[in-house]
Design an enzyme around this catalytic site. Structure first.
Site, PDB file in Angstrom:
ATOM      1  N   HIS A 194      13.649  -8.518 -41.903  1.00  0.00           N
ATOM      2  CA  HIS A 194      14.310  -8.275 -40.626  1.00  0.00           C
ATOM      3  C   HIS A 194      14.582  -6.771 -40.482  1.00  0.00           C
ATOM      4  O   HIS A 194      14.889  -6.097 -41.475  1.00  0.00           O
ATOM      5  CB  HIS A 194      15.629  -9.055 -40.532  1.00  0.00           C
ATOM      6  CG  HIS A 194      15.452 -10.457 -40.030  1.00  0.00           C
ATOM      7  ND1 HIS A 194      16.505 -11.306 -39.764  1.00  0.00           N
ATOM      8  CD2 HIS A 194      14.326 -11.158 -39.718  1.00  0.00           C
ATOM      9  CE1 HIS A 194      16.042 -12.463 -39.326  1.00  0.00           C
ATOM     10  NE2 HIS A 194      14.724 -12.405 -39.294  1.00  0.00           N
ATOM     11  N   GLU A 251      17.020  -4.973 -39.414  1.00  0.00           N
ATOM     12  CA  GLU A 251      18.303  -4.446 -39.899  1.00  0.00           C
ATOM     13  C   GLU A 251      18.275  -4.227 -41.409  1.00  0.00           C
ATOM     14  O   GLU A 251      18.789  -3.234 -41.920  1.00  0.00           O
ATOM     15  CB  GLU A 251      19.457  -5.434 -39.638  1.00  0.00           C
ATOM     16  CG  GLU A 251      19.686  -5.805 -38.204  1.00  0.00           C
ATOM     17  CD  GLU A 251      18.956  -7.085 -37.832  1.00  0.00           C
ATOM     18  OE1 GLU A 251      17.744  -7.194 -38.098  1.00  0.00           O
ATOM     19  OE2 GLU A 251      19.604  -7.962 -37.261  1.00  0.00           O
TER      20      GLU A 251
END
Lengths: 167, 167
Positions: free
Chosen positions: A62, A64
């Site tokens: 992901h 992030e």
């Protein structure tokens, strides 16, 4: 990028979110769910990242998490006090606690995630009495653009599946 | 390692947990919080890992996440169906959803975490109606050994701080 006038802070958030949106577009071009993130320390971008789950076979891929890891590498420390994480989609239940544990000062996101959003929409895994750190959360920055990229991606995928060309 | 007799499955869990405990001891030697993990697919270990937050400056340096990433690399896919993750300490709110999203079949842990355990002790971030996958969870495997390593580590750290040699 330096915008010293406090009244211009929302514009600064927009400016960094536009960089995260650029990352989301890169993900889209790779067939990844189009989410992008940038990590900012003292007004400077220290990491940019996009989703890489499919292309890198990485369950942690992901945007992030990759921005956190790369930013920590750049800064030489895993506690990211003083940092703001910009991400085009509200963090999921894996990423929100990761941002808390990394001690980022602030999470700024674009579109809400009505299915798995963990910064308050479905779960609250940011502001919890059990945690020893509580980042500030600002949602809805460049929301329309962030939603637009996701909508375009999922519509194209549905059409591809309907036409027999889906993955 | 193959133990075909189903009545011996608990012993097999113990055997894999002992490998995770070995990883925890490696972390301890590095001054890391002593937690270890192994990822098993079809009775074979595909990844072994321990905490590396301090030594690698990695906010994602929990044993479970490193085992997931390394296991996915070995298997060439991010969806880890068919895998069991053994970890010496109950997963935290970052790691539990990561294991769910990676679609592991089963999470086997040693010691409960009364502060942040997210496999049911403080949070339940494993068995949720919002998630599209629910791993089986087995806790308390080699619990005494897993607790013992953690207790020894934190006692030594407290004593070190008291003696002025803490980090």
């Amino acid at each position: 990028m330096t915008i010293p006038d406090p009244s211009l802070v929302p514009l600064r958030h927009d400016a960094f979110m536009l960089l995260a949106l650029e990352e989301a577009v890169k993900a889209e071009a790779l067939g990844e769910v189009p989410v992008g993130a940038v990590l900012v320390f003292e007004g400077k971008v220290v990491a940019r990242a996009h989703n890489t789950r499919e292309t890198q076979h990485d369950p942690l891929g992901h945007a992030e998490l990759t921005a956190l890891r790369e930013g920590a590498r750049q800064l030489g420390r895993w506690r990211l006090a003083g940092c703001t994480l910009y991400v085009t989609l509200e963090p999921c239940p894996m990423c929100a606690p990761a941002l808390v544990q990394a001690r980022v000062d602030r999470i700024v996101y674009g579109a809400m995630d009505p299915k798995l959003g963990a910064a308050g929409t479905v779960f609250n895994l940011v502001d919890r009495p059990e945690f020893n750190h509580r980042p500030e959360v600002i949602g809805g920055v460049c929301e329309r653009q962030a939603q637009g990229i996701l909508k375009r991606f999922f519509e194209a995928r549905r059409n591809g599946i309907r036409d027999g060309g889906g993955k």
